[in-house]
Design a protein around this motif. Structure first.
Motif, PDB file in Angstrom:
ATOM      1  N   PRO A 385       0.848  -1.210   0.000  1.00  0.00           N
ATOM      2  CA  PRO A 385       0.000   0.000   0.000  1.00  0.00           C
ATOM      3  C   PRO A 385       0.882   1.259   0.000  1.00  0.00           C
ATOM      4  N   GLN A 386       0.442   2.218  -0.732  1.00  0.00           N
ATOM      5  CA  GLN A 386       1.175   3.481  -0.863  1.00  0.00           C
ATOM      6  C   GLN A 386       0.311   4.632  -0.359  1.00  0.00           C
ATOM      7  N   ALA A 387       0.985   5.525   0.278  1.00  0.00           N
ATOM      8  CA  ALA A 387       0.282   6.751   0.700  1.00  0.00           C
ATOM      9  C   ALA A 387      -0.007   7.608  -0.524  1.00  0.00           C
ATOM     10  N   SER A 388      -1.117   8.242  -0.493  1.00  0.00           N
ATOM     11  CA  SER A 388      -1.502   9.089  -1.637  1.00  0.00           C
ATOM     12  C   SER A 388      -1.781  10.516  -1.161  1.00  0.00           C
ATOM     13  N   SER A 389      -1.397  11.445  -1.972  1.00  0.00           N
ATOM     14  CA  SER A 389      -1.637  12.874  -1.646  1.00  0.00           C
ATOM     15  C   SER A 389      -3.047  13.261  -2.041  1.00  0.00           C
ATOM     16  N   LEU A 390      -3.749  13.906  -1.118  1.00  0.00           N
ATOM     17  CA  LEU A 390      -5.097  14.392  -1.417  1.00  0.00           C
ATOM     18  C   LEU A 390      -5.022  15.899  -1.721  1.00  0.00           C
ATOM     19  N   CYS A 391      -6.076  16.524  -1.495  1.00  0.00           N
ATOM     20  CA  CYS A 391      -6.096  17.963  -1.852  1.00  0.00           C
ATOM     21  C   CYS A 391      -5.280  18.808  -0.861  1.00  0.00           C
ATOM     22  N   SER A 392      -4.977  19.988  -1.242  1.00  0.00           N
ATOM     23  CA  SER A 392      -4.199  20.923  -0.402  1.00  0.00           C
ATOM     24  C   SER A 392      -5.110  22.101  -0.019  1.00  0.00           C
ATOM     25  N   VAL A 393      -5.096  22.462   1.283  1.00  0.00           N
ATOM     26  CA  VAL A 393      -5.946  23.546   1.805  1.00  0.00           C
ATOM     27  C   VAL A 393      -5.134  24.848   1.794  1.00  0.00           C
ATOM     28  N   SER A 394      -5.708  25.887   1.194  1.00  0.00           N
ATOM     29  CA  SER A 394      -5.014  27.179   1.109  1.00  0.00           C
ATOM     30  C   SER A 394      -5.538  28.123   2.204  1.00  0.00           C
ATOM     31  N   PHE A 395      -4.627  28.888   2.768  1.00  0.00           N
ATOM     32  CA  PHE A 395      -4.978  29.845   3.826  1.00  0.00           C
ATOM     33  C   PHE A 395      -4.585  31.272   3.413  1.00  0.00           C
ATOM     34  N   LEU A 428      -4.406   9.735   8.296  1.00  0.00           N
ATOM     35  CA  LEU A 428      -4.232  10.982   7.530  1.00  0.00           C
ATOM     36  C   LEU A 428      -3.090  11.785   8.133  1.00  0.00           C
ATOM     37  N   ALA A 429      -2.210  12.217   7.255  1.00  0.00           N
ATOM     38  CA  ALA A 429      -1.095  13.071   7.707  1.00  0.00           C
ATOM     39  C   ALA A 429      -1.356  14.493   7.187  1.00  0.00           C
ATOM     40  N   LEU A 430      -1.403  15.458   8.117  1.00  0.00           N
ATOM     41  CA  LEU A 430      -1.596  16.874   7.760  1.00  0.00           C
ATOM     42  C   LEU A 430      -0.282  17.613   7.994  1.00  0.00           C
ATOM     43  N   VAL A 431       0.175  18.273   6.965  1.00  0.00           N
ATOM     44  CA  VAL A 431       1.447  19.002   7.080  1.00  0.00           C
ATOM     45  C   VAL A 431       1.158  20.498   6.842  1.00  0.00           C
ATOM     46  N   GLY A 432       1.350  21.268   7.901  1.00  0.00           N
ATOM     47  CA  GLY A 432       1.136  22.699   7.781  1.00  0.00           C
ATOM     48  C   GLY A 432       2.403  23.420   7.324  1.00  0.00           C
ATOM     49  N   ASN A 433       2.214  24.425   6.455  1.00  0.00           N
ATOM     50  CA  ASN A 433       3.353  25.175   5.913  1.00  0.00           C
ATOM     51  C   ASN A 433       3.134  26.677   6.116  1.00  0.00           C
ATOM     52  N   ALA A 434       4.198  27.404   6.152  1.00  0.00           N
ATOM     53  CA  ALA A 434       4.159  28.871   6.244  1.00  0.00           C
ATOM     54  C   ALA A 434       5.088  29.431   5.175  1.00  0.00           C
ATOM     55  N   ASP A 435       4.655  30.679   4.641  1.00  0.00           N
ATOM     56  CA  ASP A 435       5.525  31.226   3.591  1.00  0.00           C
ATOM     57  C   ASP A 435       6.705  31.919   4.240  1.00  0.00           C
ATOM     58  N   SER A 436       7.557  32.428   3.416  1.00  0.00           N
ATOM     59  CA  SER A 436       8.820  33.011   3.916  1.00  0.00           C
ATOM     60  C   SER A 436       8.605  34.254   4.744  1.00  0.00           C
ATOM     61  N   LYS A 437       7.528  34.986   4.411  1.00  0.00           N
ATOM     62  CA  LYS A 437       7.271  36.193   5.197  1.00  0.00           C
ATOM     63  C   LYS A 437       6.919  35.822   6.613  1.00  0.00           C
ATOM     64  N   GLU A 438       6.143  34.756   6.716  1.00  0.00           N
ATOM     65  CA  GLU A 438       5.691  34.357   8.043  1.00  0.00           C
ATOM     66  C   GLU A 438       6.838  33.731   8.841  1.00  0.00           C
ATOM     67  N   PRO A 496       4.805   9.038   4.362  1.00  0.00           N
ATOM     68  CA  PRO A 496       5.758   9.790   3.534  1.00  0.00           C
ATOM     69  C   PRO A 496       6.325  11.039   4.235  1.00  0.00           C
ATOM     70  N   VAL A 497       5.671  11.484   5.304  1.00  0.00           N
ATOM     71  CA  VAL A 497       6.126  12.713   5.983  1.00  0.00           C
ATOM     72  C   VAL A 497       6.595  12.421   7.390  1.00  0.00           C
ATOM     73  N   ALA A 498       6.939  11.137   7.611  1.00  0.00           N
ATOM     74  CA  ALA A 498       7.322  10.765   8.978  1.00  0.00           C
ATOM     75  C   ALA A 498       8.551  11.521   9.436  1.00  0.00           C
ATOM     76  N   SER A 499       9.348  11.985   8.454  1.00  0.00           N
ATOM     77  CA  SER A 499      10.569  12.713   8.848  1.00  0.00           C
ATOM     78  C   SER A 499      10.314  14.183   9.189  1.00  0.00           C
ATOM     79  N   ASP A 500       9.106  14.670   8.909  1.00  0.00           N
ATOM     80  CA  ASP A 500       8.779  16.059   9.240  1.00  0.00           C
ATOM     81  C   ASP A 500       8.530  16.188  10.745  1.00  0.00           C
ATOM     82  N   PRO A 501       8.762  17.392  11.280  1.00  0.00           N
ATOM     83  CA  PRO A 501       8.542  17.571  12.712  1.00  0.00           C
ATOM     84  C   PRO A 501       7.069  17.441  13.069  1.00  0.00           C
ATOM     85  N   ALA A 502       6.786  16.639  14.113  1.00  0.00           N
ATOM     86  CA  ALA A 502       5.412  16.493  14.575  1.00  0.00           C
ATOM     87  C   ALA A 502       5.038  17.707  15.425  1.00  0.00           C
TER      88      ALA A 502
END
Length: 520
Positions: A385-395, A428-438, A496-502
């Protein structure tokens, strides 16, 4: 005439012996043309009949009248032999009146013989009565003829008769020697040595049979008299025997297994030695059971394939055989020496097949063989089984609350919630991101936009969609964007994102998804 029968007896015996030797020689020669060959087993009784010549040599004294020979005569004799060489003989000789005399009379005595290859030498010495007449031919016409007178006669050799006559009319005496030659036919009766006894031997072929097989019995009789007709009889203590000659047949259909004796009898008369018996044995064996082998071709098949089963049945007596088969799996069909095994529906593994044969006597045999149903190779393992990417939420649209889940994000998250509901064991793995300004903002209380966005997204799915919070993991990513990415992780699939900080959810305050109040 003075009668002196024994005067000059020595001269008479000497003359008799001399003539006897000559007569014996003649007697040895004459029968070669008239008598049958005696062979090694001479006769017991001989009868002789034939022609006889009487040669007289002498004269009556003192008249000096000579006796004349008699050319016409007959002789008959019978001799009985006690053994091969010696016997007793009786002879009667009759010579009617010749020129001037006549002679006849019986005599008897011993006879000796020496059987040879093609003739028989014999000698005899006889004593008897002699009837002698004459001499008459030279008597003056005025004188009376000499009458017949009886006297004693001696015979020696082959045929010598010495008569001693009594006085006749002429008077005087005679001292007469004579030779008697004869030829004729000798008839033989019986044998000195009895014929060898009849012997009988018999043999059976074959000597060992199975019930129902025929047997021939052959008898061999020796020393049968070809002039007689032999009769044959047969008996047997097993089976049924038939035959009235030197050959018989035994029917063994009704004979139980065992050893039996057949007896034969041959006879050509009721006397001892004219019959004989023989016996021989034969064996009836029990029918032997059949034998069989069992083989499969091929011996290994794929599931559903067939194999040919061959039974090599054989009966030692060539009895008819019936075939049957059985198998521990699959199905088998066939009633001859060959059958077909179908493995349809049979599980992989070993199938044992039994071949059975039965003869018409109910005796049976069986053998087994095996067919291996090869297990199919295992199917390839399903892809991991492979993890699959779903939609991305924009803020990006809510500048006042840049970490709040707005209505536009709701459409994406509703789809995510639906995927989680369909695969109850997925996470489900949720990965939050911030832009460079933030991320470049400074201050003692700088907000953690990436963590807040991930926590607020999870809160929406748990609060409004009823997703089990344990199925949702939140991380912070490094993308230069005001987003939350979603990854559906099926059971067994790698994160797939297990290496990202929890995200430490206890340190982040959830901002509910409520609309911003407008200022008046």
């Amino acid at each position: 005439m003075v009668y002196r029968p024994f005067r000059s007896l020595g001269r008479f015996v000497l003359a008799a012996c001399a003539v006897g030797l000559g007569a014996a020689s003649l007697g040895a020669q004459t029968p070669t043309t008239t008598a049958p060959v005696l062979g090694p087993n001479p006769s017991r009784f001989d009868v002789f009949t034939g022609y006889s010549y009487f040669g007289a040599h002498g004269q009556v004294k003192p008249a000096d009248i000579n006796y004349s020979s008699i050319n016409l005569g007959a002789i008959g004799s019978g001799a009985y032999y006690f053994n091969k060489y010696m016997g007793g003989e009786f002879i009667y000789t009759n010579h009617p009146s010749g020129v001037n005399d006549g002679y006849s009379g019986p005599s008897a005595g011993p006879i000796l013989r020496l059987p040879m290859e093609n003739f028989t030498l014999f000698a005899h010495g006889l004593v008897g009565a002699t009837r002698l007449g004459g001499p008459n031919s030279e008597v003056p016409a005025t004188l009376e003829h000499e009458p017949y007178t009886w006297g004693v006669g001696l015979t020696a050799g082959g045929a010598i008769t010495v008569p001693l006559p009594t006085p006749g009319v002429l008077g005087g005496r005679t001292n007469m020697d004579a030779i008697e030659l004869s030829t004729g036919i000798v008839t033989h009766f019986g044998h000195i040595i009895p014929p060898p006894p009849v012997t009988y031997s018999c043999a059976v072929a074959p000597a060992t049979v199975f019930p129902g097989d025929p047997i021939t019995v052959t008898g061999t009789a020796l020393n049968l008299d070809p002039k007689k007709t032999a009769t044959y009889t047969w008996t047997s203590d097993g089976g049924t025997i038939s035959g009235s000659s030197s050959t018989a047949n035994v029917d063994t259909k009704t004979a139980a297994p065992g050893t039996y004796t057949v007896k034969g009898h041959v006879s050509e008369g009721a006397k001892p030695g004219q019959m004989a018996d023989c016996s021989a044995q034969f064996t009836v064996k029990a029918f032997e059971p059949p034998t069989t082998g069992c083989s499969a071709n091929p011996s290994s098949v794929n599931p559903g394939d067939s194999a040919t089963i061959t039974a090599s049945g054989m009966s030692p007596q060539n009895r008819p055989l019936t075939y049957s088969y059985s198998a521990t799996a699959g199905s088998i069909s066939g009633t001859t020496g060959s059958a077909t095994l179908s493995t349809a529906g049979a599980a992989p593994g070993l199938i044992t097949v039994t071949c059975n044969v039965v003869d018409d006597k109910g005796q049976s045999a069986s053998a087994t063989t095996s067919v291996t149903v090869i297990a199919p190779p295992p199917p390839p393992p399903p892809p991991a089984p492979q993890a699959s990417s779903l939609c991305s939420v924009s803020f990006e649209r809510d500048k006042v609350r840049p970490t709040r889940v707005d209505n536009e994000a709701k459409a994406c998250l509703d789809d995510v919630a639906l995927s989680l509901q369909r695969t109850s064991d997925a996470k489900l793995a949720l990965v939050g991101n911030a832009d460079s300004k933030e991320t470049s903002m400074k201050g003692k209380h700088k907000p953690n936009f990436a963590a807040e966005r991930a926590v607020n997204t999870k809160d929406y799915l748990v609060t409004e969609k009823g997703i089990d919070p344990s199925r949702i993991m939140v991380y912070t990513g490094t993308d230069d964007a005001q987003t939350v990415t979603t990854s559906l992780i099926p059971a067994g699939a790698a994160n797939p994102v297990a290496s990202d900080p929890a995200v430490d959810e206890s340190a982040v305050k959830v901002i509910p998804r409520t609309p911003v109040k407008k200022h008046k």
